[in-house]
Design a protein around this motif. Structure first.
Motif, PDB file in Angstrom:
ATOM      1  N   VAL A   1     -75.141 -21.544 -33.180  1.00 35.12           N
ATOM      2  CA  VAL A   1     -74.787 -20.142 -32.975  1.00 35.12           C
ATOM      3  C   VAL A   1     -74.237 -19.468 -34.229  1.00 35.12           C
ATOM      4  CG1 VAL A   1     -74.320 -20.522 -30.524  1.00 35.12           C
ATOM      5  CG2 VAL A   1     -72.443 -20.715 -32.176  1.00 35.12           C
ATOM      6  N   ASP A   2     -73.999 -20.223 -35.287  1.00 35.03           N
ATOM      7  CA  ASP A   2     -73.427 -19.626 -36.489  1.00 35.03           C
ATOM      8  C   ASP A   2     -73.812 -20.481 -37.684  1.00 35.03           C
ATOM      9  OD1 ASP A   2     -72.011 -17.766 -37.964  1.00 35.03           O
ATOM     10  OD2 ASP A   2     -70.084 -18.782 -37.718  1.00 35.03           O
ATOM     11  N   GLY A   3     -73.636 -19.908 -38.877  1.00 33.82           N
ATOM     12  CA  GLY A   3     -73.883 -20.676 -40.096  1.00 33.82           C
ATOM     13  C   GLY A   3     -75.257 -20.473 -40.689  1.00 33.82           C
ATOM     14  N   PHE A   4     -75.953 -19.424 -40.258  1.00 30.86           N
ATOM     15  CA  PHE A   4     -77.266 -19.157 -40.827  1.00 30.86           C
ATOM     16  C   PHE A   4     -77.459 -17.659 -40.965  1.00 30.86           C
ATOM     17  CE2 PHE A   4     -77.792 -19.367 -36.257  1.00 30.86           C
ATOM     18  CZ  PHE A   4     -78.571 -18.279 -35.954  1.00 30.86           C
ATOM     19  N   GLY A   5     -78.433 -17.279 -41.784  1.00 29.59           N
ATOM     20  CA  GLY A   5     -78.810 -15.874 -41.870  1.00 29.59           C
ATOM     21  C   GLY A   5     -78.293 -15.164 -43.097  1.00 29.59           C
ATOM     22  N   ASP A   6     -77.075 -15.453 -43.540  1.00 31.81           N
ATOM     23  CA  ASP A   6     -76.529 -14.725 -44.681  1.00 31.81           C
ATOM     24  C   ASP A   6     -76.928 -15.351 -46.004  1.00 31.81           C
ATOM     25  OD1 ASP A   6     -75.252 -12.758 -43.254  1.00 31.81           O
ATOM     26  OD2 ASP A   6     -73.489 -13.989 -42.905  1.00 31.81           O
ATOM     27  N   ARG A   7     -76.960 -16.678 -46.064  1.00 30.45           N
ATOM     28  CA  ARG A   7     -77.171 -17.334 -47.348  1.00 30.45           C
ATOM     29  C   ARG A   7     -78.460 -18.138 -47.410  1.00 30.45           C
ATOM     30  NH1 ARG A   7     -70.982 -19.485 -48.474  1.00 30.45           N
ATOM     31  NH2 ARG A   7     -69.971 -17.580 -47.792  1.00 30.45           N
ATOM     32  N   GLN A   8     -78.890 -18.638 -46.268  1.00 25.41           N
ATOM     33  CA  GLN A   8     -80.112 -19.446 -46.272  1.00 25.41           C
ATOM     34  C   GLN A   8     -80.796 -19.271 -44.937  1.00 25.41           C
ATOM     35  OE1 GLN A   8     -79.635 -23.524 -47.440  1.00 25.41           O
ATOM     36  NE2 GLN A   8     -81.465 -24.156 -46.408  1.00 25.41           N
ATOM     37  N   ARG A   9     -81.921 -18.616 -44.908  1.00 22.75           N
ATOM     38  CA  ARG A   9     -82.568 -18.305 -43.647  1.00 22.75           C
ATOM     39  C   ARG A   9     -83.295 -19.532 -43.095  1.00 22.75           C
ATOM     40  NH1 ARG A   9     -88.129 -17.327 -44.013  1.00 22.75           N
ATOM     41  NH2 ARG A   9     -88.973 -17.187 -46.104  1.00 22.75           N
ATOM     42  N   PHE A  10     -83.506 -19.517 -41.780  1.00 18.26           N
ATOM     43  CA  PHE A  10     -84.374 -20.510 -41.184  1.00 18.26           C
ATOM     44  C   PHE A  10     -85.753 -20.391 -41.822  1.00 18.26           C
ATOM     45  CE2 PHE A  10     -81.373 -20.234 -37.612  1.00 18.26           C
ATOM     46  CZ  PHE A  10     -81.221 -21.576 -37.319  1.00 18.26           C
ATOM     47  N   SER A  11     -86.427 -21.514 -42.000  1.00 17.48           N
ATOM     48  CA  SER A  11     -87.757 -21.476 -42.581  1.00 17.48           C
ATOM     49  C   SER A  11     -88.580 -22.646 -42.060  1.00 17.48           C
ATOM     50  CB  SER A  11     -87.672 -21.551 -44.109  1.00 17.48           C
ATOM     51  OG  SER A  11     -88.965 -21.577 -44.666  1.00 17.48           O
ATOM     52  N   ARG A  12     -89.902 -22.396 -41.950  1.00 18.03           N
ATOM     53  CA  ARG A  12     -90.800 -23.475 -41.516  1.00 18.03           C
ATOM     54  C   ARG A  12     -91.948 -23.649 -42.498  1.00 18.03           C
ATOM     55  NH1 ARG A  12     -91.903 -21.597 -35.457  1.00 18.03           N
ATOM     56  NH2 ARG A  12     -91.609 -19.585 -36.456  1.00 18.03           N
ATOM     57  N   LYS A  13     -91.813 -23.173 -43.735  1.00 20.39           N
ATOM     58  CA  LYS A  13     -92.868 -23.314 -44.711  1.00 20.39           C
ATOM     59  C   LYS A  13     -93.041 -24.780 -45.105  1.00 20.39           C
ATOM     60  CE  LYS A  13     -92.360 -18.679 -46.662  1.00 20.39           C
ATOM     61  NZ  LYS A  13     -92.020 -17.891 -47.876  1.00 20.39           N
ATOM     62  N   GLU A  14     -94.289 -25.224 -45.222  1.00 25.68           N
ATOM     63  CA  GLU A  14     -94.561 -26.622 -45.515  1.00 25.68           C
ATOM     64  C   GLU A  14     -94.129 -27.026 -46.919  1.00 25.68           C
ATOM     65  OE1 GLU A  14     -95.630 -28.873 -43.428  1.00 25.68           O
ATOM     66  OE2 GLU A  14     -95.751 -27.412 -41.808  1.00 25.68           O
ATOM     67  N   LEU A  15     -94.090 -26.072 -47.850  1.00 27.89           N
ATOM     68  CA  LEU A  15     -93.825 -26.404 -49.245  1.00 27.89           C
ATOM     69  C   LEU A  15     -92.519 -27.164 -49.415  1.00 27.89           C
ATOM     70  CD1 LEU A  15     -94.598 -26.126 -52.233  1.00 27.89           C
ATOM     71  CD2 LEU A  15     -93.439 -23.902 -52.241  1.00 27.89           C
ATOM     72  N   PHE A  16     -91.481 -26.800 -48.660  1.00 23.28           N
ATOM     73  CA  PHE A  16     -90.179 -27.405 -48.824  1.00 23.28           C
ATOM     74  C   PHE A  16     -89.803 -28.308 -47.650  1.00 23.28           C
ATOM     75  CE2 PHE A  16     -89.963 -23.300 -51.131  1.00 23.28           C
ATOM     76  CZ  PHE A  16     -89.829 -23.822 -52.409  1.00 23.28           C
TER      77      PHE A  16
END
Length: 202
Positions: free
Chosen positions: A153-168
């Motif tokens: 519920v917290d700890g995301f969005g401001d500094r590092q967004r959720f991501s599902r890109k295969e590269l990383f």
């Protein structure tokens, strides 16, 4: 030119519920299943913070992802806020955090099963947040669809967004491995990095 925004929620409409790292959280009197997450003063420009959190929620993939539903942004007397699902306990109050469940000694096999389902979803969807911590993971029922389990519920969005890109993908898996080990140290629940599960076996 100044911009005038209509205030949707005034102080009398909101009841303080708690605080995250970047936001103060309020119950909405007219909508008991929803929360207003208000960007704290001095935590950066509110419009940008709200946009980043909106992008994080959008990319995460609700309702499959173990996160609250985001309903949008509103203006309150305290500042701009994101309106999100509450994660509720059976009595209608906010659900306990993973840290609180573990510290109380009340962690059951049901909790363990739901925790491992949460972990499986996090790895499967390759979700990342800048701070996976037991204080940011809440147990209860998600208001929007009555789904029960653990949710971040917290700890995301401001500094590092959720991501599902295969590269990383590999880098994110290592990040999640480290995050689960930190949770293990905080709550004392053994973590199996090969099976990617927590257990009650000491």
């Amino acid at each position: 030119m100044s911009h005038i925004f209509q205030v949707s929620y005034r102080q009398k409409d909101l009841r303080y519920a708690g605080a995250g790292m970047e936001r103060d959280v309020y119950h909405i009197a007219s909508s008991p299943g929803l929360l207003a997450k208000v960007v704290k003063p001095g935590k950066g420009e509110a419009d940008l913070a709200c946009f980043r959190e909106f992008r994080a929620y959008r990319n995460a993939g609700w309702p499959v992802a173990p996160i609250p539903k985001l309903y949008g942004t509103q203006v309150t007397e305290f500042g701009k806020a994101q309106i999100v699902d509450a994660i509720l306990s059976p009595d209608g109050e906010l659900g306990p955090t993973l840290y609180e469940v573990a510290e109380s000694g009340a962690l059951t096999e049901r909790h363990l099963m739901d925790l491992n389902a949460f972990v499986d979803a996090v790895y499967r969807l390759r979700l990342t947040a800048f701070r996976f911590a037991p204080q940011n993971v809440v147990f209860g029922t998600r208001f929007s669809d009555r789904r029960s389990g653990f949710f971040i519920v917290d700890g995301f969005g401001d500094r590092q967004r959720f991501s599902r890109k295969e590269l990383f993908a590999r880098k994110r898996s290592r990040y999640l491995d480290d995050a689960m080990r930190r949770i293990e140290m905080r709550i004392g629940l053994p973590w199996d990095p090969m099976a990617r599960t927590f257990s009650n076996v000491k």
